[in-house]
Design an enzyme around this catalytic site. Structure first.
Site, PDB file in Angstrom:
ATOM      1  N   ARG A  59      22.334 -46.378  10.938  1.00  0.00           N
ATOM      2  CA  ARG A  59      22.304 -45.798  12.288  1.00  0.00           C
ATOM      3  C   ARG A  59      23.735 -45.499  12.710  1.00  0.00           C
ATOM      4  O   ARG A  59      24.553 -46.413  12.811  1.00  0.00           O
ATOM      5  CB  ARG A  59      21.635 -46.764  13.273  1.00  0.00           C
ATOM      6  CG  ARG A  59      21.633 -46.237  14.680  1.00  0.00           C
ATOM      7  CD  ARG A  59      21.110 -47.212  15.721  1.00  0.00           C
ATOM      8  NE  ARG A  59      21.305 -46.633  17.047  1.00  0.00           N
ATOM      9  CZ  ARG A  59      21.782 -47.287  18.099  1.00  0.00           C
ATOM     10  NH1 ARG A  59      22.070 -48.578  17.999  1.00  0.00           N
ATOM     11  NH2 ARG A  59      21.969 -46.680  19.251  1.00  0.00           N
ATOM     12  N   HIS A  65      26.005 -41.786  22.347  1.00  0.00           N
ATOM     13  CA  HIS A  65      26.508 -43.172  22.353  1.00  0.00           C
ATOM     14  C   HIS A  65      27.788 -43.195  23.175  1.00  0.00           C
ATOM     15  O   HIS A  65      28.841 -43.626  22.719  1.00  0.00           O
ATOM     16  CB  HIS A  65      26.734 -43.671  20.930  1.00  0.00           C
ATOM     17  CG  HIS A  65      26.673 -45.165  20.807  1.00  0.00           C
ATOM     18  ND1 HIS A  65      25.809 -45.846  19.975  1.00  0.00           N
ATOM     19  CD2 HIS A  65      27.383 -46.123  21.458  1.00  0.00           C
ATOM     20  CE1 HIS A  65      26.004 -47.150  20.100  1.00  0.00           C
ATOM     21  NE2 HIS A  65      26.950 -47.353  20.991  1.00  0.00           N
ATOM     22  N   GLU A 102      21.563 -47.329  25.113  1.00  0.00           N
ATOM     23  CA  GLU A 102      21.825 -48.226  26.245  1.00  0.00           C
ATOM     24  C   GLU A 102      22.086 -47.479  27.560  1.00  0.00           C
ATOM     25  O   GLU A 102      23.196 -47.518  28.127  1.00  0.00           O
ATOM     26  CB  GLU A 102      22.985 -49.161  25.894  1.00  0.00           C
ATOM     27  CG  GLU A 102      22.662 -50.055  24.710  1.00  0.00           C
ATOM     28  CD  GLU A 102      23.710 -51.115  24.412  1.00  0.00           C
ATOM     29  OE1 GLU A 102      24.756 -51.149  25.078  1.00  0.00           O
ATOM     30  OE2 GLU A 102      23.479 -51.918  23.492  1.00  0.00           O
ATOM     31  N   ASN A 147      18.142 -53.178  21.998  1.00  0.00           N
ATOM     32  CA  ASN A 147      19.435 -53.798  21.680  1.00  0.00           C
ATOM     33  C   ASN A 147      19.511 -55.130  22.407  1.00  0.00           C
ATOM     34  O   ASN A 147      19.473 -55.167  23.641  1.00  0.00           O
ATOM     35  CB  ASN A 147      20.590 -52.896  22.141  1.00  0.00           C
ATOM     36  CG  ASN A 147      20.639 -51.573  21.386  1.00  0.00           C
ATOM     37  OD1 ASN A 147      19.844 -51.345  20.474  1.00  0.00           O
ATOM     38  ND2 ASN A 147      21.555 -50.703  21.765  1.00  0.00           N
ATOM     39  N   TYR A 159      21.504 -58.991  22.540  1.00  0.00           N
ATOM     40  CA  TYR A 159      22.634 -59.825  22.113  1.00  0.00           C
ATOM     41  C   TYR A 159      22.532 -61.252  22.620  1.00  0.00           C
ATOM     42  O   TYR A 159      22.867 -62.214  21.920  1.00  0.00           O
ATOM     43  CB  TYR A 159      23.968 -59.216  22.583  1.00  0.00           C
ATOM     44  CG  TYR A 159      24.307 -57.958  21.841  1.00  0.00           C
ATOM     45  CD1 TYR A 159      23.907 -56.705  22.292  1.00  0.00           C
ATOM     46  CD2 TYR A 159      25.009 -58.033  20.635  1.00  0.00           C
ATOM     47  CE1 TYR A 159      24.203 -55.551  21.581  1.00  0.00           C
ATOM     48  CE2 TYR A 159      25.311 -56.876  19.924  1.00  0.00           C
ATOM     49  CZ  TYR A 159      24.905 -55.651  20.404  1.00  0.00           C
ATOM     50  OH  TYR A 159      25.177 -54.506  19.698  1.00  0.00           O
ATOM     51  N   GLU A 204      20.001 -52.748  17.714  1.00  0.00           N
ATOM     52  CA  GLU A 204      21.249 -53.523  17.702  1.00  0.00           C
ATOM     53  C   GLU A 204      20.958 -54.998  17.934  1.00  0.00           C
ATOM     54  O   GLU A 204      20.239 -55.344  18.871  1.00  0.00           O
ATOM     55  CB  GLU A 204      22.210 -53.071  18.814  1.00  0.00           C
ATOM     56  CG  GLU A 204      22.918 -51.782  18.541  1.00  0.00           C
ATOM     57  CD  GLU A 204      23.830 -51.403  19.683  1.00  0.00           C
ATOM     58  OE1 GLU A 204      24.388 -52.302  20.338  1.00  0.00           O
ATOM     59  OE2 GLU A 204      23.953 -50.201  19.949  1.00  0.00           O
TER      60      GLU A 204
HETATM   61  C1  LIG Z   1      31.524 -57.101  35.916  1.00  0.00           C
HETATM   62  C2  LIG Z   1      30.464 -57.545  34.970  1.00  0.00           C
HETATM   63  O1  LIG Z   1      30.772 -57.049  33.657  1.00  0.00           O
HETATM   64  C3  LIG Z   1      29.965 -57.622  32.740  1.00  0.00           C
HETATM   65  C4  LIG Z   1      30.199 -56.925  31.394  1.00  0.00           C
HETATM   66  O2  LIG Z   1      28.939 -56.351  31.155  1.00  0.00           O
HETATM   67  C5  LIG Z   1      28.658 -55.932  29.902  1.00  0.00           C
HETATM   68  C6  LIG Z   1      27.319 -55.846  29.597  1.00  0.00           C
HETATM   69  C7  LIG Z   1      26.932 -55.427  28.359  1.00  0.00           C
HETATM   70  C8  LIG Z   1      27.904 -55.121  27.412  1.00  0.00           C
HETATM   71  C9  LIG Z   1      27.466 -54.739  26.079  1.00  0.00           C
HETATM   72  C10 LIG Z   1      28.242 -54.540  24.967  1.00  0.00           C
HETATM   73  N1  LIG Z   1      27.365 -54.319  23.984  1.00  0.00           N
HETATM   74  C11 LIG Z   1      27.674 -54.119  22.553  1.00  0.00           C
HETATM   75  C12 LIG Z   1      27.628 -52.617  22.358  1.00  0.00           C
HETATM   76  N2  LIG Z   1      26.251 -52.102  22.454  1.00  0.00           N
HETATM   77  C13 LIG Z   1      26.393 -50.755  21.943  1.00  0.00           C
HETATM   78  C14 LIG Z   1      27.431 -50.821  20.871  1.00  0.00           C
HETATM   79  O3  LIG Z   1      28.349 -49.801  21.096  1.00  0.00           O
HETATM   80  C15 LIG Z   1      28.098 -52.194  21.017  1.00  0.00           C
HETATM   81  O4  LIG Z   1      29.497 -52.081  20.947  1.00  0.00           O
HETATM   82  N3  LIG Z   1      26.132 -54.307  24.456  1.00  0.00           N
HETATM   83  N4  LIG Z   1      26.174 -54.598  25.734  1.00  0.00           N
HETATM   84  C16 LIG Z   1      29.254 -55.196  27.727  1.00  0.00           C
HETATM   85  C17 LIG Z   1      29.641 -55.605  28.981  1.00  0.00           C
END
Ligand SMILES: CCOCCOc1ccc(-c2cn(C[C@@H]3NC[C@@H](O)[C@H]3O)nn2)cc1
Length: 447
Positions: free
Chosen positions: A77, A121, A166, A294, A296, A353
């Site tokens: 992907r 993306h 996302e 996705n 985590y 993911e």
């Molecule tokens: C002020 C509050 O702030 C909180 C931060 O809030 C987030 C939430 C979610 C993420 C996040 C990062 N990833 C990984 C990526 N998914 C796509 C792919 O490109 C990966 O690199 N998924 N979710 C980051 C930050």
């Protein structure tokens, strides 16, 4: 020892994204994206990192394909950089940009690996942002034009497509929380962007049905799981509100043709209003072939008056945490998947993911990232449990093949099964690469 064995139909993959790995930001006719602008603006990205060079996959894609081949995955992907193939965002297609992805796709197919393309993306052409970006409804049409150009170029070879990655991150994280590009803090803007992303998804699906009738298309929402701190109704409701922000807000429109009423009223209480036009919901909710998920992490939360939009305060209990600070919460993976199955029925799901950030470095040629193996064992066990309970899982795609540019965290956070030296671009397979390779080969693993 217990053996966790998957069905023979299970597809295994690995994922990356253009801005995070390609580099060559000003090469081959590519024009800037919002992430070039955002990362070059001081203060937005840790250590002032940007994607100018990244993993240099633009030049080293053949090496990456060999890593995928040795890994033994069925699917790779990756995403297409919109400003690499249509530099102005609309209009003229850049043949050098298309040629790069043609080389990559040819190499994947020659090595028996199925390409799965993500159209969006997060790297919106800056020229479109200058015209309002996703807040401007015109960007929906530009996206459909871009999608059609890619279907035209690659549709005879690539049969698995994802429209939007996302959408919560690309709308609320980026335009309300200000953490990702373009870095706005405007709830109305975020609500508009979220709607236009879903509309763009629908328009891309419409075109797909015309142009690649033998293909499959979906989108890839992200979600985490929030467990109520106590049995108190107020804690449960707070968690539900916050989870609706990622789950129902982006899934109800696609699978039910409506937005959740509760969140609409919360947004309205904060002077942010949906602007849905005639036919929008029909466009958004046309059938798709799969949903990507996705996942985590998850955590525990409780009601706290005045705590953000949804009055849900995360409780950072003493779970093990990865090196990005997210709790290791595989139970949440099972709960999220069974919840989605209960809400949306038999929609086929790819895990598009799942993975963990651990920042182990190379020592004597080895990267001993045992915590990542432990994370994968826990989450694949939870996935297996969800499948046994009837959740229709088509495949699992690891985030990520390579360490890469982790958005606002820059290169400080490593999610790869392959270590990348960002000075030499040398790739080193981690211990988790070998564990995943064995799991993919066997279609089972032991715990
Ligand atoms: C002020 C509050 O702030 C909180 C931060 O809030 C987030 C939430 C979610 C993420 C996040 C990062 N990833 C990984 C990526 N998914 C796509 C792919 O490109 C990966 O690199 N998924 N979710 C980051 C930050």
């Amino acid at each position: 020892m217990t053996t966790i064995e998957f069905p023979k139909s299970m597809k295994w993959g690995a994922a990356t994204a253009a801005y995070q790995i390609e580099g060559a930001a000003d090469k081959g006719g590519r024009a800037p994206s919002i992430w070039d602008t955002f990362s070059h603006t001081p203060g937005n990205v840790k250590n002032g990192d940007n994607g100018d060079y990244a993993c240099d996959s633009y030049h080293k894609y053949e090496e990456d394909v060999q890593l995928l081949k040795e890994l033994g995955v069925d699917v790779y992907r990756f995403s297409i950089s919109w400003p690499r193939v249509i530099p102005q965002g609309k209009g003229e297609v850049n043949p050098e940009g298309v040629a790069y992805y043609q080389r990559l796709i040819d190499s994947l197919l020659e090595n028996g690996i199925e390409p799965m393309i993500t159209l969006y993306h997060w790297d919106l052409p800056q020229t479109l942002q200058d015209q309002g970006g996703w807040e401007n409804r015109d960007t929906v049409e530009a996206f459909q034009e871009y999608a059609k150009a890619m279907y035209e170029a690659f549709g005879d070879q690539v049969k698995n497509w994802i429209t939007i990655n996302e959408p919560w991150c690309a709308s609320f994280l980026s335009n309300y929380l200000g953490v990702h590009a373009p870095g706005k803090q405007d709830l109305q803007a975020a609500v508009d962007v979220a709607h236009h992303l879903l509309l763009a998804h629908g328009k891309a699906v419409e075109a797909f049905r015309e142009m690649i009738p033998d293909g499959e298309i979906g989108y890839a929402p992200n979600a985490d799981w929030l467990e109520p701190f106590s049995s108190a109704e107020e804690d449960h409701e707070a968690c539900r509100r916050e989870m609706q922000w990622k789950v129902e807000w982006f899934m109800d429109p696609v699978f039910k043709g409506t937005y959740p009423d509760l969140l609409q009223s919360i947004f309205a209480d904060n002077n942010a209003y949906l602007k849905v036009e005639e036919g929008d919901m029909e466009t958004i909710s046309q059938p798709i072939d799969f949903m990507g998920i996705n996942y985590y992490s998850g955590s525990i939360a409780r009601y706290k008056e005045g705590s953000g939009l949804f009055e849900a305060e995360p409780i950072w209990v003493d779970y093990d945490k990865t090196d990005i600070g997210w709790p290791v919460y595989s139970e949440g993976f099972y709960k999220l998947l069974t919840y989605i199955h209960q809400q949306y029925g038999e929609v086929p799901i790819y895990i598009t993911e799942n993975g963990a950030c651990y920042n182990h470095e190379v020592e004597n040629g080895i990267v001993n990232d045992q915590p990542r193996i432990d994370y994968l064992k826990k989450h694949l066990t939870a996935l297996h449990r969800a499948m046994k309970s009837g959740v229709p899982i088509k495949g699992y795609i690891l985030w990520s093949l390579l360490d890469n540019f982790e958005w606002a965290e820059g290169y400080s956070k490593r999610f790869g099964s392959v270590h990348v030296n960002y000075r030499t671009f040398e790739r080193t397979k981690k211990e988790s690469y070998y564990w995943y390779q064995q799991t993919v080969h066997n279609n089972w693993f032991e715990i």
